[in-house]
Design a protein around this motif. Structure first.
Motif, PDB file in Angstrom:
ATOM      1  N   PRO A 148      21.565 -10.467  92.494  1.00  8.18           N
ATOM      2  CA  PRO A 148      21.701  -9.597  93.662  1.00  8.18           C
ATOM      3  C   PRO A 148      22.878  -8.616  93.530  1.00  8.18           C
ATOM      4  O   PRO A 148      23.591  -8.621  92.528  1.00  8.18           O
ATOM      5  CB  PRO A 148      21.971 -10.596  94.786  1.00  8.18           C
ATOM      6  N   TRP A 149      23.062  -7.810  94.577  1.00  6.35           N
ATOM      7  CA  TRP A 149      24.058  -6.742  94.539  1.00  6.35           C
ATOM      8  C   TRP A 149      25.425  -7.186  95.040  1.00  6.35           C
ATOM      9  O   TRP A 149      26.378  -6.426  94.940  1.00  6.35           O
ATOM     10  CB  TRP A 149      23.586  -5.554  95.406  1.00  6.35           C
ATOM     11  N   PRO A 174      19.482  -6.568  87.072  1.00  6.24           N
ATOM     12  CA  PRO A 174      20.430  -6.438  88.183  1.00  6.24           C
ATOM     13  C   PRO A 174      19.728  -5.883  89.424  1.00  6.24           C
ATOM     14  O   PRO A 174      18.594  -5.404  89.332  1.00  6.24           O
ATOM     15  CB  PRO A 174      21.469  -5.433  87.665  1.00  6.24           C
ATOM     16  N   ALA A 175      20.419  -5.916  90.540  1.00  6.17           N
ATOM     17  CA  ALA A 175      19.830  -5.411  91.788  1.00  6.17           C
ATOM     18  C   ALA A 175      19.829  -3.884  91.798  1.00  6.17           C
ATOM     19  O   ALA A 175      20.616  -3.247  91.087  1.00  6.17           O
ATOM     20  CB  ALA A 175      20.616  -5.936  92.975  1.00  6.17           C
ATOM     21  N   GLU A 176      18.964  -3.308  92.624  1.00  3.54           N
ATOM     22  CA  GLU A 176      18.867  -1.848  92.657  1.00  3.54           C
ATOM     23  C   GLU A 176      20.077  -1.208  93.333  1.00  3.54           C
ATOM     24  O   GLU A 176      20.359  -0.034  93.116  1.00  3.54           O
ATOM     25  CB  GLU A 176      17.564  -1.370  93.328  1.00  3.54           C
ATOM     26  N   GLU A 207      10.418  -5.030  93.131  1.00  2.07           N
ATOM     27  CA  GLU A 207       8.956  -5.208  93.083  1.00  2.07           C
ATOM     28  C   GLU A 207       8.382  -4.703  91.763  1.00  2.07           C
ATOM     29  O   GLU A 207       7.225  -4.999  91.442  1.00  2.07           O
ATOM     30  CB  GLU A 207       8.243  -4.488  94.234  1.00  2.07           C
ATOM     31  N   GLY A 210      11.711  -6.454  88.618  1.00  2.00           N
ATOM     32  CA  GLY A 210      11.943  -7.865  88.953  1.00  2.00           C
ATOM     33  C   GLY A 210      10.653  -8.666  88.903  1.00  2.00           C
ATOM     34  O   GLY A 210      10.577  -9.732  88.277  1.00  2.00           O
ATOM     35  N   ALA A 211       9.617  -8.136  89.556  1.00  2.00           N
ATOM     36  CA  ALA A 211       8.340  -8.860  89.600  1.00  2.00           C
ATOM     37  C   ALA A 211       7.739  -8.959  88.199  1.00  2.00           C
ATOM     38  O   ALA A 211       7.179 -10.002  87.827  1.00  2.00           O
ATOM     39  CB  ALA A 211       7.384  -8.155  90.566  1.00  2.00           C
ATOM     40  N   SER A 227      17.546 -13.560  98.122  1.00  2.00           N
ATOM     41  CA  SER A 227      17.081 -13.970  99.447  1.00  2.00           C
ATOM     42  C   SER A 227      16.054 -15.112  99.351  1.00  2.00           C
ATOM     43  O   SER A 227      15.350 -15.234  98.346  1.00  2.00           O
ATOM     44  CB  SER A 227      16.426 -12.768 100.134  1.00  2.00           C
ATOM     45  N   LEU A 233       8.907 -16.199  96.142  1.00  2.00           N
ATOM     46  CA  LEU A 233       8.019 -15.491  95.200  1.00  2.00           C
ATOM     47  C   LEU A 233       8.337 -15.881  93.763  1.00  2.00           C
ATOM     48  O   LEU A 233       7.444 -16.067  92.935  1.00  2.00           O
ATOM     49  CB  LEU A 233       8.191 -13.969  95.341  1.00  2.00           C
ATOM     50  N   ILE A 234       9.626 -16.025  93.490  1.00  2.00           N
ATOM     51  CA  ILE A 234      10.052 -16.375  92.124  1.00  2.00           C
ATOM     52  C   ILE A 234       9.535 -17.774  91.761  1.00  2.00           C
ATOM     53  O   ILE A 234       9.017 -18.002  90.675  1.00  2.00           O
ATOM     54  CB  ILE A 234      11.599 -16.335  92.015  1.00  2.00           C
TER      55      ILE A 234
HETATM   56  P1  ADP Z   1      19.112  -9.245  98.789  1.00  2.00           P
HETATM   57  O1  ADP Z   1      18.631  -9.606 100.141  1.00  2.00           O
HETATM   58  O2  ADP Z   1      20.430  -9.807  98.411  1.00  2.00           O
HETATM   59  O3  ADP Z   1      18.905  -7.797  98.427  1.00  2.00           O
HETATM   60  P2  ADP Z   1      16.785  -9.851  97.226  1.00  2.00           P
HETATM   61  O4  ADP Z   1      16.209 -11.210  97.151  1.00  2.00           O
HETATM   62  O5  ADP Z   1      16.006  -8.788  97.893  1.00  2.00           O
HETATM   63  O6  ADP Z   1      18.206 -10.083  97.836  1.00  2.00           O
HETATM   64  O7  ADP Z   1      17.156  -9.321  95.784  1.00  2.00           O
HETATM   65  C1  ADP Z   1      17.749 -10.116  94.796  1.00  2.00           C
HETATM   66  C2  ADP Z   1      17.220  -9.666  93.449  1.00  2.00           C
HETATM   67  O8  ADP Z   1      15.804  -9.887  93.417  1.00  2.00           O
HETATM   68  C3  ADP Z   1      17.404  -8.179  93.160  1.00  2.00           C
HETATM   69  O9  ADP Z   1      17.676  -7.990  91.777  1.00  2.00           O
HETATM   70  C4  ADP Z   1      16.057  -7.595  93.509  1.00  2.00           C
HETATM   71  O10 ADP Z   1      15.778  -6.389  92.822  1.00  2.00           O
HETATM   72  C5  ADP Z   1      15.133  -8.709  93.043  1.00  2.00           C
HETATM   73  N1  ADP Z   1      13.806  -8.674  93.686  1.00  2.00           N
HETATM   74  C6  ADP Z   1      13.460  -8.194  94.891  1.00  2.00           C
HETATM   75  N2  ADP Z   1      12.133  -8.335  95.094  1.00  2.00           N
HETATM   76  C7  ADP Z   1      11.632  -8.939  93.996  1.00  2.00           C
HETATM   77  C8  ADP Z   1      10.325  -9.381  93.596  1.00  2.00           C
HETATM   78  N3  ADP Z   1       9.266  -9.220  94.385  1.00  2.00           N
HETATM   79  N4  ADP Z   1      10.198  -9.996  92.398  1.00  2.00           N
HETATM   80  C9  ADP Z   1      11.267 -10.184  91.592  1.00  2.00           C
HETATM   81  N5  ADP Z   1      12.505  -9.781  91.907  1.00  2.00           N
HETATM   82  C10 ADP Z   1      12.700  -9.161  93.087  1.00  2.00           C
END
Ligand code: ADP
Length: 477
Positions: A148-149, A174-176, A207, A210-211, A227, A233-234
């Motif tokens: 995450p970020w 890494p996170a966006e 999406e 990451g996905a 989150s 989903l993971i």
């Molecule tokens: P936050 O609420 O802290 O932004 P997220 O769970 O949305 O947490 O994001 C944590 C990480 O998971 C980030 O790197 C994000 O890009 C990635 N992520 C978000 N959606 C997906 C997905 N559908 N599949 C895989 N990774 C994802």
């Protein structure tokens, strides 16, 4: 403005999907771009990791050699401490002191795992006459790291550090919103002797990149921090291919303050545990449970502390920086609205000349908050502390355990028997007694129970997560 590409097989690789801007949360202004990686780059990165393991120099390295690389990485991070601090502060919008602590922790993770790499021993198991049974710890293979970020540098250190110590080849997403320190350190790792392909970084959207990473058929393990929604989903993606995963998700962590506690020691730590990183911390201490007889006195002192807190851009280095983005701002506004039926005991203040374009929120203390109120149940991920009174030890434990989460807990009491009794009954992956601070504890296994996830990162325990035991039974007659 710096333009970052993906790092695949030791090379800079632009993404087919183009680029997107990284904006500083303090003023919303773009200061760098990163590659918008997706399935094509993930495919390349996973293939590079597999090659590094099976045909490259990396797979041939001994544990001691990997430890030496990690040690050089720790030194390199220390040498570039101030530049990395500045980058982390700007990328995440963290007050400079907090970013500096994160970079120090990153170096410490790398140092810890450098020393640990060649100290993981398997068992020797007594068995039948004429047999010798031993267990060896093997890496999973290609590990996916989706982070995450909120603490990119620290989470890079704990996750990639442990994975490399055990000999896995990593693909990091890494996170966006923030994660440039990961790109910097992954490039530095090449100069420290980490063979190409051992650590690949693909930036991009959750999406998309990451996905694609979580669903890739050739990864062997997923380490996810984020989150609960995405964590689910993971886990489903991992289940599709029967691979393992660690999930470090959110929390609604409670600190329990008994009437005999050392308040002078407790109060600064309780306040800090919710304002650090503007409350955007999985292990934030977002509930303070206070014995009824001292509730008024403790909340009065906490209120005084909250009123003194100041919020401003990262480079002003105040108590709190900005929130990461508009979604976070909207989320926190929703909770402030939900709290309109509660008494606001105190709030901090924003400096008058806040840069336009940043998202800022004041730290707030509410109380008494009913234990079933959304503010006492849901993860806010912002600097809001819910003060909840309790009558007795049993009620304190029931309230503390009465959420869906279980990440960290704190117990403040001078009564030694109570310290242990309560710590044992709290549903949390980590319990601090007369202290609180999951962030700094490099050596301390960390992770959740219930909706906070499963598996343990950090400390020696993470080395077991990033490896599997193979049992070898030899009939020597
Ligand atoms: P936050 O609420 O802290 O932004 P997220 O769970 O949305 O947490 O994001 C944590 C990480 O998971 C980030 O790197 C994000 O890009 C990635 N992520 C978000 N959606 C997906 C997905 N559908 N599949 C895989 N990774 C994802």
């Amino acid at each position: 403005m710096r333009h970052y590409t993906c790092l695949i097989d030791g090379e800079d690789v632009p993404a087919e999907g183009g680029r997107f801007a990284m904006c500083c949360p303090s003023d919303g202004k773009p200061f760098a771009t990163v590659a918008r990686g997706g399935k094509p780059e993930i495919d390349l990165a996973v293939a590079a990791a597999r090659r590094a393991l099976e045909h490259g120099a990396y797979g041939e390295m001994t544990a001691t050699e990997r430890g030496r690389v990690l040690s050089r990485m720790a030194e390199a991070v220390r040498d570039r401490h101030s530049a990395l601090t500045e980058l982390e502060a700007m990328d995440c919008g963290k007050p400079t002191r907090q970013a500096a602590t994160d970079i120090t922790c990153l170096a410490r993770y790398l140092e810890f795992y450098s020393g640990a790499a060649d100290k993981v021993h398997g068992p020797q198991i007594p068995f039948l006459k004429g047999w010798l049974v031993t267990g060896i710890r093997e890496p999973h293979g290609v590990t996916a790291h989706i982070i995450p970020w909120n603490y990119p540098a620290q989470i890079f250190g704990r996750s990639v550090g442990a994975a490399i110590a055990m000999g896995n080849a990593c693909v990091l997403k890494p996170a966006e919103d923030a994660g440039l320190s990961c790109l910097e350190v992954a490039r530095m790792a090449l100069d420290c002797g980490l063979p190409p392909g051992a650590l690949n970084v693909v930036t991009g959207m959750g999406e998309e990149a990451g996905a694609a990473l979580a669903a890739h058929p050739d990864i062997d393990f997923i380490s996810f921090t984020g989150s609960p929604e995405v964590g689910t989903l993971i886990q489903k993606a991992a289940a599709e291919r029967t691979i393992g995963c660690t999930l470090e998700l959110g929390g609604k962590s409670a600190q329990l303050v008994f009437a005999d506690a050392d308040f002078d020691a407790a109060l600064p730590i309780i306040a800090n545990a919710i304002i650090q990183n503007a409350g955007q911390t999985c292990s934030a201490g977002s509930r303070v449970l206070i014995e009824r007889s001292v509730f008024a006195a403790v909340t009065a002192e906490l209120a005084e502390r909250f009123r003194a807190l100041r919020v401003g851009p990262h480079d002003r280095d105040l108590d709190l920086g900005p929130l990461i983005n508009r979604q976070q701002e909207a989320r926190i506004e929703r909770f402030v609205e939900l709290a309109s039926d509660l008494e606001l005991l105190a709030e901090g203040s924003c400096i008058p000349d806040l840069p336009v374009g940043g998202c800022y929120t004041k730290p707030r203390l509410y109380g008494p908050v009913p234990p079933d109120h959304p503010l006492a149940q849901e993860e806010v991920f912002g600097p809001i502390l819910a003060a909840i009174p309790f009558e007795c030890e049993a009620e304190a434990i029931a309230i503390a355990n009465g959420t869906a989460y279980g990440l960290v807990a704190g117990v403040w009491t001078r009564d030694g028997a109570r310290q242990l009794r309560v710590a044992r009954r709290l549903e949390a992956g980590q319990v601090f007694v007369n202290g609180y601070g999951a962030g700094g504890g490099i050596e301390l296994p960390f992770g959740g129970v219930k909706r906070s996830g499963h598996g343990r990162e950090k400390g020696f325990e993470a080395l077991y997560e990033f490896s599997q035991l193979k049992t070898i039974a030899i009939n020597h007659g």
